[in-house]
Design a protein around this motif. Sequence first.
Motif, PDB file in Angstrom:
ATOM      1  N   GLY A 141       0.820  -1.212   0.000  1.00 50.16           N
ATOM      2  CA  GLY A 141       0.000   0.000   0.000  1.00 50.16           C
ATOM      3  C   GLY A 141       0.853   1.262   0.000  1.00 50.16           C
ATOM      4  O   GLY A 141       0.527   2.246  -0.665  1.00 50.16           O
ATOM      5  N   ARG A 144       2.336   1.833  -3.447  1.00 45.33           N
ATOM      6  CA  ARG A 144       1.323   2.375  -4.347  1.00 45.33           C
ATOM      7  C   ARG A 144       1.133   3.871  -4.108  1.00 45.33           C
ATOM      8  O   ARG A 144       0.965   4.649  -5.035  1.00 45.33           O
ATOM      9  CB  ARG A 144       0.013   1.624  -4.094  1.00 45.33           C
ATOM     10  N   VAL A 168      -4.641  -3.091  -2.264  1.00 47.70           N
ATOM     11  CA  VAL A 168      -4.105  -2.291  -1.156  1.00 47.70           C
ATOM     12  C   VAL A 168      -4.995  -2.425   0.082  1.00 47.70           C
ATOM     13  O   VAL A 168      -6.172  -2.764  -0.028  1.00 47.70           O
ATOM     14  CB  VAL A 168      -3.913  -0.793  -1.511  1.00 47.70           C
ATOM     15  N   SER A 172      -4.886   2.447   3.148  1.00 47.59           N
ATOM     16  CA  SER A 172      -4.276   3.067   1.968  1.00 47.59           C
ATOM     17  C   SER A 172      -5.346   3.494   0.973  1.00 47.59           C
ATOM     18  O   SER A 172      -5.217   4.526   0.317  1.00 47.59           O
ATOM     19  CB  SER A 172      -3.314   2.097   1.278  1.00 47.59           C
TER      20      SER A 172
END
Length: 341
Positions: A141, A144, A168, A172
């Motif tokens: 997460g 990302r 995720v 997140s």
Amino acid sequence: MSAPVYRLENLQVRYKDRLVLDVEHLEIGEGSILGLEGPNGSGKSTLLRVLAFLETPSSGSLHFMGSPAESCDLLALRRQVTLLLQDPYLLRTSVFENIAYGLKVRGIREGLKDRVFHSLELVGLSPASFAGRPWKSLSGGEARRVALASRLALRTPVLLLDEPTAGVDAGSAVLLKSAALKAREEWGATLVVVSHDMAWMSQVADRLLAFQEGRPGRYVVQNRFEGPWFEQEGGLVSMKIGDGQSIVATKPPSPGRTGFLDAEDITVAVLKPQGLSTRNAVRVRILQLSLENGSGAVLLKGACGDRILTARLTRSSAAELGLVPGSEAWFLFKASAFQWE
Ligand code: ADP
Ligand code: MG
């Protein structure tokens, strides 16, 4: 009114002879957030690549900020847009360098550190503890979010996000949502976001399009009733739906078919209706009320045994009904309201 950021007319993308994207007409207004959903292979990523000027349409027209895209310098166009891919990769270096990279490539040196730090803040990562971290120390997460931060740092007028929340954690996902909203708030970014997570998307997008085999359609919330159905008198079929209740429908093409009922074809009542012509009255227990972003409509989820039905109503009628989770309500719909697969 200002020209839309994008205007697509009869735009098609073909791979060999196969039509994978077919958009008759689509306008994306400045500062809007458009959500795309639909099954795998339905053309969502292809549309994002077209919007990022990475894919040339096979036919049709694409206007960007009022000018035909083919008349513009391709590199200049690409610099207006950033695309966050479905599986973004990070450079094998620090978080700081990952975010600074795109800025350096574009020759931006002034205020570099501030921009990197601010982008980290936008995605909910504290610069003090994350800027110096190596890429491999991040969770999925976090990685990302760093990938998104590196796109946000460029502050492009358009941001395209391809399944940013896939895989995720919930925390997140919330931070990715607020980062998307802040991009619009801070510099008026226009966003197009693909996601399968409809709960997340309905909080982010102003407008949703449902893709089917390359074509965008109006997004409608539907209830699904898988066959078999049982023949009844008077050209009707019926099905047990749990909690000892059944529903009837006008005859499907065959009894095994799946019937779809649009959420907006359900009316909601608090008391059991008497002598109505509506053929179906299902007693449900209200589970959830949520606001559909953009339209302002309310989505009402009600349970009937193990089955969850969704009705869509205006905010004022939801308020008038005074429903709260846990209360009982009646979902009313016509036998003829079903569409058949
Ligand atoms: P989605 O993002 O909705 O899952 P895509 O836009 O990735 O769908 O793909 C749409 C269709 O185009 C799919 O059938 C896919 O297999 C096909 N496709 C995508 N990219 C290519 C390519 N480079 N060459 C051939 N076919 C492709
Ligand atoms: Mg895709």
